[in-house]
Scaffold this motif. Structure first.
Motif, mmCIF file in Angstrom:
data_model
loop_
_atom_site.group_PDB
_atom_site.id
_atom_site.type_symbol
_atom_site.label_atom_id
_atom_site.label_comp_id
_atom_site.label_asym_id
_atom_site.label_seq_id
_atom_site.Cartn_x
_atom_site.Cartn_y
_atom_site.Cartn_z
ATOM 1 N N ALA A 1 2.692 0.536 10.960
ATOM 2 C CA ALA A 1 1.408 1.331 11.233
ATOM 3 C C ALA A 1 0.206 0.316 11.142
ATOM 4 O O ALA A 1 0.026 0.100 9.944
ATOM 5 C CB ALA A 1 1.559 2.632 10.386
ATOM 6 N N GLY A 2 -0.448 -0.251 12.170
ATOM 7 C CA GLY A 2 -1.400 -1.224 11.762
ATOM 8 C C GLY A 2 -0.975 -2.461 11.015
ATOM 9 O O GLY A 2 0.201 -3.020 11.565
ATOM 10 N N ALA B 1 0.890 -1.091 0.108
ATOM 11 C CA ALA B 1 -0.032 0.017 -0.039
ATOM 12 C C ALA B 1 0.941 1.219 -0.126
ATOM 13 O O ALA B 1 2.055 1.196 0.395
ATOM 14 C CB ALA B 1 -0.738 0.113 1.193
ATOM 15 N N VAL B 2 0.195 2.398 -0.493
ATOM 16 C CA VAL B 2 0.809 3.481 -0.494
ATOM 17 C C VAL B 2 0.246 4.451 0.795
ATOM 18 O O VAL B 2 -1.090 4.685 0.621
ATOM 19 C CB VAL B 2 0.892 4.409 -1.762
ATOM 20 N N ASP C 1 -1.286 9.878 8.064
ATOM 21 C CA ASP C 1 -2.111 9.247 8.774
ATOM 22 C C ASP C 1 -2.367 7.837 9.092
ATOM 23 O O ASP C 1 -2.862 7.132 9.778
ATOM 24 C CB ASP C 1 -3.595 9.657 8.755
ATOM 25 N N GLY C 2 -1.256 7.193 8.103
ATOM 26 C CA GLY C 2 -1.196 5.839 8.101
ATOM 27 C C GLY C 2 -2.200 5.049 7.254
ATOM 28 O O GLY C 2 -2.154 3.861 7.155
ATOM 29 N N GLY D 1 4.254 0.773 1.907
ATOM 30 C CA GLY D 1 4.012 -0.354 3.224
ATOM 31 C C GLY D 1 4.028 -1.534 2.376
ATOM 32 O O GLY D 1 3.284 -1.942 1.478
ATOM 33 N N VAL D 2 4.613 -2.573 3.224
ATOM 34 C CA VAL D 2 4.263 -3.872 2.810
ATOM 35 C C VAL D 2 3.502 -4.573 4.009
ATOM 36 O O VAL D 2 3.905 -4.530 5.168
ATOM 37 C CB VAL D 2 5.658 -4.448 2.553
ATOM 38 N N SER D 3 2.434 -5.440 3.558
ATOM 39 C CA SER D 3 1.885 -6.194 4.717
ATOM 40 C C SER D 3 2.743 -6.887 5.781
ATOM 41 O O SER D 3 3.687 -7.693 5.217
ATOM 42 C CB SER D 3 0.936 -6.780 4.019
#
Length: 511
Positions: free
Chosen positions: A382-383, A340-341, A345-346, A358-360
């Protein structure tokens, strides 16, 4: 639509599992087939079959266990560009130990800090390589490692694929080394690269231009072709870039892997190369300049497929023969990846919007964490998402455009400028061998975009300025130019733009 791209779920890693056993299993079915060729420009070559490879790895594993080591003990590797490097790495893993490969270029104080952090039970070292100040830790010389190759083979230590398998150090843009802990399952995750980047089959001959003791070579040049049952070729130490085309032709290489700088150096020695077996090239470590890509294609008739990755997750975005990256993009998330990009705010941002990649945290290739640094590890999440620290944008079809490290992005009059955009232009200048752009402070509260370049002779600043301003919007064009003998790079060959900025500001001061 928001910037999340899900390429499905990879098959789970088998359990019990041993990473070294997995690397060597495919070749065990064809023990006489060449696994490794060490080729020299003068025609000399050493060839080892897949059966030889497993015998040597398991022999060295026996030698390590005879030192009284226990499962989980760390083995600090201070080895140079020699076959003992990958053999010892795999041998330690086979024996249930945790290898910690390090660059042979590290100084004694640098490797002493590493030793103090990871607390090795054993050090293996080449002559002439700096050793840490580690009282009481035994040191085994590389010559003794070579003698262990013929010992009776050790059994593979099987176990949970989630357990610690190896530790590698990454410098990051901060220059502060981090100990990245990877599980045994990390090698299983690399299967996603076979089709997602390499187009790798068991019949391929893959030549990596790097030295044995570089993690890019270790993964892409050795472990991945061995896991596939293919043949790896490594140039003899001291081989020049100018000699590589002849090696590619002589060894019937089908896939060539190198850093962008190697492609650039090869192209300085010719614009036509006859490589009838070569299908394509691979590039990683830093952004591949478009002029280099185009020149290689014109010289060889083959494409270069680029990959983006990091020490914490290896490569997970790439172009591939079956799915080339569109112009200007690094590639697509590989099959089995979820990325995801993210905004500040994450949360995922809309397509085409810059954000942090971001990578899961479910990715099987993702690190376990940083050694003895739980707080720093948590700060990178982040989550669901592990934050890479790199600024990218994502197209609607999932193509990823790399824009630079989040702390490398420059500000010009309120506009965010990627250093890569500036570098792409200046790297096309006929007299510039290599360059990097960074935002530097020239006086209190005043920063400008600076270009640091490598060239054979000083280039008039007016000429560089005119060249840049004819190809870039004025706010993107550098306001000062500095010729440097070399660009600072980390162990993974990425340009350390922060180091350029810090050195400039320390030298010139800020009024």
């Amino acid at each position: 639509m928001v910037s999340i791209f899900d390429q499905g779920t990879p098959p789970p890693c088998p359990s019990p599992f041993n990473m070294a056993r997995h690397v060597l299993a495919a070749g065990a079915r064809t023990p006489g087939k060449p696994a490794l060729v060490i080729a020299g420009p003068d025609g000399a070559r050493r060839c080892y079959g897949h059966g030889d490879l497993e015998r040597m790895v398991r022999g060295i594993a026996s030698g390590l266990l005879r030192q009284g080591l226990a499962p989980g003990d760390r083995v600090l590797m201070r080895l140079g560009n020699s076959l003992e490097f990958p053999l010892t790495f795999l041998a330690a893993i086979a024996a249930g130990l945790v290898p910690v490969p390090t660059s042979a270029m590290l100084t004694a104080p640098e490797c002493s800090r590493i030793a103090a952090e990871i607390r090795p039970a054993l050090i293996v070292a080449d002559a002439g390589v700096a050793l840490p100040d580690a009282p009481g830790v035994p040191v085994v010389a590389a010559g003794e490692l070579a003698q262990w190759r013929d010992l009776p083979p050790a059994d593979y230590v099987m176990g949970d694929p989630e357990r610690l398998g190896y530790i590698i150090y990454t410098s990051g843009t901060s220059g502060q080394p981090r100990a990245v802990c990877h599980a045994h399952r990390a090698i299983w995750a690399r299967r996603m690269m076979w089709d997602g980047w390499y187009g790798l089959t068991s019949e391929d001959v893959l030549l990596h231009a790097g030295a044995f003791n570089w993690t890019y070579t270790l993964g892409t040049g050795l472990m991945d072709p061995w896991s596939r049952g293919a043949t790896a070729v490594i140039p003899e130490a001291g081989t020049r870039s100018a000699d590589l085309p002849a090696l590619l032709a002589r060894e019937d290489v089908t896939i060539f892997a190198a850093a962008p700088g190697v492609y650039r150096q090869i192209l300085k020695h010719g614009n036509r190369f006859h490589l009838p077996r070569l299908r394509h090239g691979l590039s990683a470590g830093e952004k591949l300049p478009d002029p280099v890509r185009a020149a290689w294609n014109a010289a060889t008739g083959t494409a270069i497929y680029e990959a983006y990755g990091m020490s914490e997750c290896s490569t997970f975005v790439s172009g591939a023969p079956g799915h080339p990256a569109p112009a200007g993009a690094s590639g697509y998330p590989q099959p089995g990846r979820r990325v995801a990009v993210l905004g500040e705010d994450g949360q995922p941002v809309p397509h085409g919007t810059p954000g942090i990649l971001g990578v899961s945290n479910r990715d099987p290739g993702l690190m376990l964490g940083y050694w003895d640094a739980e707080g720093e590890t948590r700060a990178r999440f982040a989550g669901e998402w592990f934050l890479t620290g790199d600024t990218v944008s994502m197209d609607a079809d999932g193509a990823i455009h790399y824009l630079g490290r989040s702390d490398d992005m420059m500000n010009a009059g309120g506009f965010r400028v990627s250093p890569l955009e500036v570098e792409r232009v200046l790297n096309a200048h006929p007299d510039v061998l290599e360059c990097a752009a960074a935002e530097v402070m020239v006086k209190a509260d005043t920063t400008v975009i600076a270009a640091f370049y490598v060239s054979e002779a000083e280039i008039p600043e007016a000429a560089l300025s005119a060249f840049a301003e004819s190809r870039l919007a004025r706010y993107k064009s550098p306001r000062l130019y500095r010729r440097v003998p070399a660009l600072p790079k980390g162990a993974n060959n990425k340009i350390l733009r922060r180091k350029l900025r810090e050195d400039f500001e320390a030298t010139h001061g800020k009024a």
